[in-house]
Design an enzyme around this catalytic site. Structure first.
Site, PDB file in Angstrom:
ATOM      1  N   LYS A  75     -41.685 -19.329 -10.030  1.00  0.00           N
ATOM      2  CA  LYS A  75     -42.650 -21.091 -10.804  1.00  0.00           C
ATOM      3  C   LYS A  75     -41.826 -21.664 -12.073  1.00  0.00           C
ATOM      4  CE  LYS A  75     -43.751 -24.555 -10.459  1.00  0.00           C
ATOM      5  NZ  LYS A  75     -44.731 -25.912  -9.135  1.00  0.00           N
TER       6      LYS A  75
ATOM      7  N   CYS B 186     -46.777 -29.746 -14.882  1.00  0.00           N
ATOM      8  CA  CYS B 186     -46.018 -28.821 -15.299  1.00  0.00           C
ATOM      9  C   CYS B 186     -44.551 -28.680 -16.306  1.00  0.00           C
ATOM     10  CB  CYS B 186     -45.357 -28.944 -13.912  1.00  0.00           C
ATOM     11  SG  CYS B 186     -46.857 -29.733 -12.350  1.00  0.00           S
TER      12      CYS B 186
HETATM   13  N1  LIG Z   1     -50.024 -31.641  -8.961  1.00  0.00           N
HETATM   14  C1  LIG Z   1     -48.752 -31.159  -8.735  1.00  0.00           C
HETATM   15  O1  LIG Z   1     -47.958 -31.884  -8.707  1.00  0.00           O
HETATM   16  C2  LIG Z   1     -48.792 -29.365  -8.782  1.00  0.00           C
HETATM   17  C3  LIG Z   1     -47.293 -29.433  -8.353  1.00  0.00           C
HETATM   18  C4  LIG Z   1     -47.033 -28.043  -8.574  1.00  0.00           C
HETATM   19  C5  LIG Z   1     -47.581 -27.093  -8.964  1.00  0.00           C
HETATM   20  N2  LIG Z   1     -49.279 -27.500  -9.107  1.00  0.00           N
HETATM   21  C6  LIG Z   1     -50.061 -26.419  -9.122  1.00  0.00           C
HETATM   22  O2  LIG Z   1     -51.746 -27.146  -9.364  1.00  0.00           O
HETATM   23  C7  LIG Z   1     -52.308 -26.527  -9.383  1.00  0.00           C
HETATM   24  C8  LIG Z   1     -53.764 -27.758  -8.645  1.00  0.00           C
HETATM   25  O3  LIG Z   1     -53.250 -28.595 -10.021  1.00  0.00           O
HETATM   26  P1  LIG Z   1     -53.810 -30.276  -8.630  1.00  0.00           P
HETATM   27  O4  LIG Z   1     -52.426 -31.155  -8.696  1.00  0.00           O
HETATM   28  O5  LIG Z   1     -54.108 -29.980  -7.524  1.00  0.00           O
HETATM   29  O6  LIG Z   1     -55.306 -30.177  -9.883  1.00  0.00           O
HETATM   30  P2  LIG Z   1     -55.801 -31.515  -9.185  1.00  0.00           P
HETATM   31  O7  LIG Z   1     -56.695 -31.311 -10.767  1.00  0.00           O
HETATM   32  O8  LIG Z   1     -55.473 -32.584  -9.036  1.00  0.00           O
HETATM   33  O9  LIG Z   1     -56.903 -30.733  -8.372  1.00  0.00           O
HETATM   34  C9  LIG Z   1     -57.984 -29.610  -8.713  1.00  0.00           C
HETATM   35  C10 LIG Z   1     -58.897 -29.440  -8.089  1.00  0.00           C
HETATM   36  O10 LIG Z   1     -59.639 -27.898  -7.649  1.00  0.00           O
HETATM   37  C11 LIG Z   1     -61.583 -28.635  -8.216  1.00  0.00           C
HETATM   38  N3  LIG Z   1     -62.156 -27.393  -8.772  1.00  0.00           N
HETATM   39  C12 LIG Z   1     -62.303 -27.779  -9.873  1.00  0.00           C
HETATM   40  N4  LIG Z   1     -62.484 -26.151 -10.221  1.00  0.00           N
HETATM   41  C13 LIG Z   1     -62.953 -25.660  -9.097  1.00  0.00           C
HETATM   42  C14 LIG Z   1     -63.640 -25.026  -8.582  1.00  0.00           C
HETATM   43  N5  LIG Z   1     -64.045 -24.187  -9.603  1.00  0.00           N
HETATM   44  N6  LIG Z   1     -64.258 -24.616  -7.177  1.00  0.00           N
HETATM   45  C15 LIG Z   1     -63.478 -25.191  -6.492  1.00  0.00           C
HETATM   46  N7  LIG Z   1     -62.785 -26.115  -7.185  1.00  0.00           N
HETATM   47  C16 LIG Z   1     -62.156 -26.561  -7.845  1.00  0.00           C
HETATM   48  C17 LIG Z   1     -60.721 -29.809  -8.447  1.00  0.00           C
HETATM   49  O11 LIG Z   1     -62.384 -30.887  -8.881  1.00  0.00           O
HETATM   50  C18 LIG Z   1     -60.187 -31.078  -8.324  1.00  0.00           C
HETATM   51  O12 LIG Z   1     -60.520 -31.493  -7.305  1.00  0.00           O
HETATM   52  C19 LIG Z   1     -51.764 -27.020 -11.206  1.00  0.00           C
HETATM   53  O13 LIG Z   1     -52.580 -26.182 -12.521  1.00  0.00           O
HETATM   54  C20 LIG Z   1     -50.034 -26.543 -10.772  1.00  0.00           C
HETATM   55  O14 LIG Z   1     -49.938 -24.853 -11.192  1.00  0.00           O
HETATM   56  C21 LIG Z   1     -49.227 -28.512  -8.845  1.00  0.00           C
END
Ligand SMILES: NC(=O)c1ccc[n+]([C@@H]2O[C@H](COP(=O)([O-])OP(=O)(O)OC[C@H]3O[C@@H](n4cnc5c(N)ncnc54)[C@H](O)[C@@H]3O)[C@@H](O)[C@H]2O)c1
Length: 389
Positions: free
Chosen positions: A205, A258
């Site tokens: 990744k 990202c």
């Molecule tokens: N969004 C994308 O397009 C994307 C693409 C590829 C990879 N990712 C990966 O996914 C990861 C998460 O991204 P996202 O876009 O979902 O973030 P986001 O900010 O949209 O969501 C994170 C969620 O986690 C929750 N959270 C925070 N602390 C928590 C805890 N202790 N326990 C339970 N829930 C908790 C938050 O309330 C929130 O709803 C990124 O860091 C990245 O590595 C995201």
């Protein structure tokens, strides 16, 4: 089979919906209680995600139950963690959210359970940090539970189709963990590939992000050179690209959670080991991309000179400040940074964005202007100028 998904954000919620839609009961754990209530009412909090509305309507509060309490997931045997890891002001990974989620998860972890992490972070994090936090908070030994990594490879807006079609990789902390995780994921991911370790899956990744960043930097540099030499970049690119050459598109830089973040995971790791020469290209590419807003600010000034008005009275409008067209996200947005830079330089700069209201623009500390009222418009997604007066 019941699976817990920790983190129901932009990445976790589409995954939870796809898992539920494959017939598996899902307990979604997210500290945001309001978001959980919305999901349980069948109300999709990410409307721009194609296909998610229908899945949340069908499964929200039924096969997909969201909760803010980790204890509600203690009956599950498989736990998927997808909460963010950012970089701090010094570009070092900030694991605080991930650590808190893993410590809470450890309290409900049982012998024989499987934990799979999906967040993108530096290679080695699953084997080292995640394993140590889970053993510490669960009181289990590392051989008591299976641990694996499978990177989320979605693209905002198209997450459902990406999850259903795009190749997904998975790798274990050890061979057995890899096999157990592969068998669990095979129940809801069609295009799944087992790799030799969690570390390899993590690297896959991060590598992708680095590839994109370096190639965008190359495109940006070639674009600038073409401009100096009086060459039409797009014409040259069109004919230069073939099976073994893929020149990317130039831009105002790279934004989002990202691509501008992932190279730092490797750069900082190499710097920690004092292997500075191993990451020269990654660091330079970051600089080239981030500095593109200086290049475009200068271009905007040159366009202003063509307008028969004093510079301070030329209304400049940036048509779009999201980091990417069509997605209302601003993290590390170079278009937002460009608009702010023009204002800081004392220019009469405004913003119009198809995804933002006047209030939204003001909330970002900027001024809104209808494109028709500007003297000069800059479209940062197509790198085009328009003169409206
Ligand atoms: N969004 C994308 O397009 C994307 C693409 C590829 C990879 N990712 C990966 O996914 C990861 C998460 O991204 P996202 O876009 O979902 O973030 P986001 O900010 O949209 O969501 C994170 C969620 O986690 C929750 N959270 C925070 N602390 C928590 C805890 N202790 N326990 C339970 N829930 C908790 C938050 O309330 C929130 O709803 C990124 O860091 C990245 O590595 C995201």
């Amino acid at each position: 089979m019941q699976i817990a998904i920790i983190g129901l954000g932009n990445a976790g919620l589409p995954l939870a919906a796809v898992v539920a839609d494959s017939g598996i009961d899902v307990v979604g754990v997210d500290i945001n209680e309001e978001r959980c209530n919305r999901i349980n009412r069948g109300d999709n909090p990410i409307p721009e995600e194609v296909g998610l509305d229908d899945l949340i309507k069908i499964h929200g509060g039924k096969r997909l139950v969201a909760t803010a309490k980790f204890e509600d997931a203690k009956g599950c045997k498989t736990f998927i963690v997808i909460v963010p890891v950012f970089v701090d002001a010094g570009y070092n990974p900030d694991f605080s959210i991930m650590k808190s989620a893993l410590l809470s998860l450890g309290k409900i972890l049982k012998k024989g359970d499987l934990v799979v992490l999906e967040t993108t972070f530096p290679p080695g994090t699953t084997e080292e940090m995640a394993e140590s936090l889970l053993t510490q908070s669960s009181g289990l030994s590392k051989s008591d539970f299976f641990l694996a990594y499978s990177p989320e490879r979605i693209m905002t807006g198209y997450s459902i189709s990406r999850l259903r079609e795009f190749p997904k990789v998975i790798g274990g902390r050890d061979e057995e963990s890899g096999i157990v995780a592969y068998q669990a994921y095979k129940k809801f991911i069609n295009n799944l590939h087992l790799v030799s370790s969690a570390r390899v899956a993590e690297m896959i990744k991060v590598m992708e992000g680095c590839y994109r960043d370096v190639n965008i930097a190359l495109a940006n540099e070639l674009f600038k050179i073409c401009q100096d030499l009086g060459v039409d970049f797009m014409e040259a690119r069109d004919k230069a690209n073939h099976q073994f050459c893929h020149i990317h598109l130039p831009s105002t830089g790279v934004g989002g959670h990202c691509i501008p973040v992932y190279p730092w995971f490797l750069i900082k790791e190499m710097e920690k080991r004092e292997h500075f020469s191993n990451c020269r290209l990654l660091r330079t590419s970051r600089e080239v991309n981030d500095e593109m807003i200086l290049y475009w600010a200068e271009k905007i000034l040159l366009q202003c000179l063509k307008i028969n008005k004093p510079l301070s009275s030329i209304k400049i409008c940036i048509k779009g400040i999201t980091f990417r067209a069509g997605v209302k996200e601003f993290y590390h947005s170079r278009n937002l940074a460009l608009a702010r830079m023009l204002v800081e330089k004392g220019l009469d700069a405004y913003v119009w964005d198809p995804l933002m209201s006047e209030q939204d623009v003001q909330n970002k500390g900027l001024r809104y202007l209808e494109p028709g009222k500007a003297d000069l418009l800059f479209d940062p997604f197509n790198l085009e100028f328009e003169y409206s007066n």
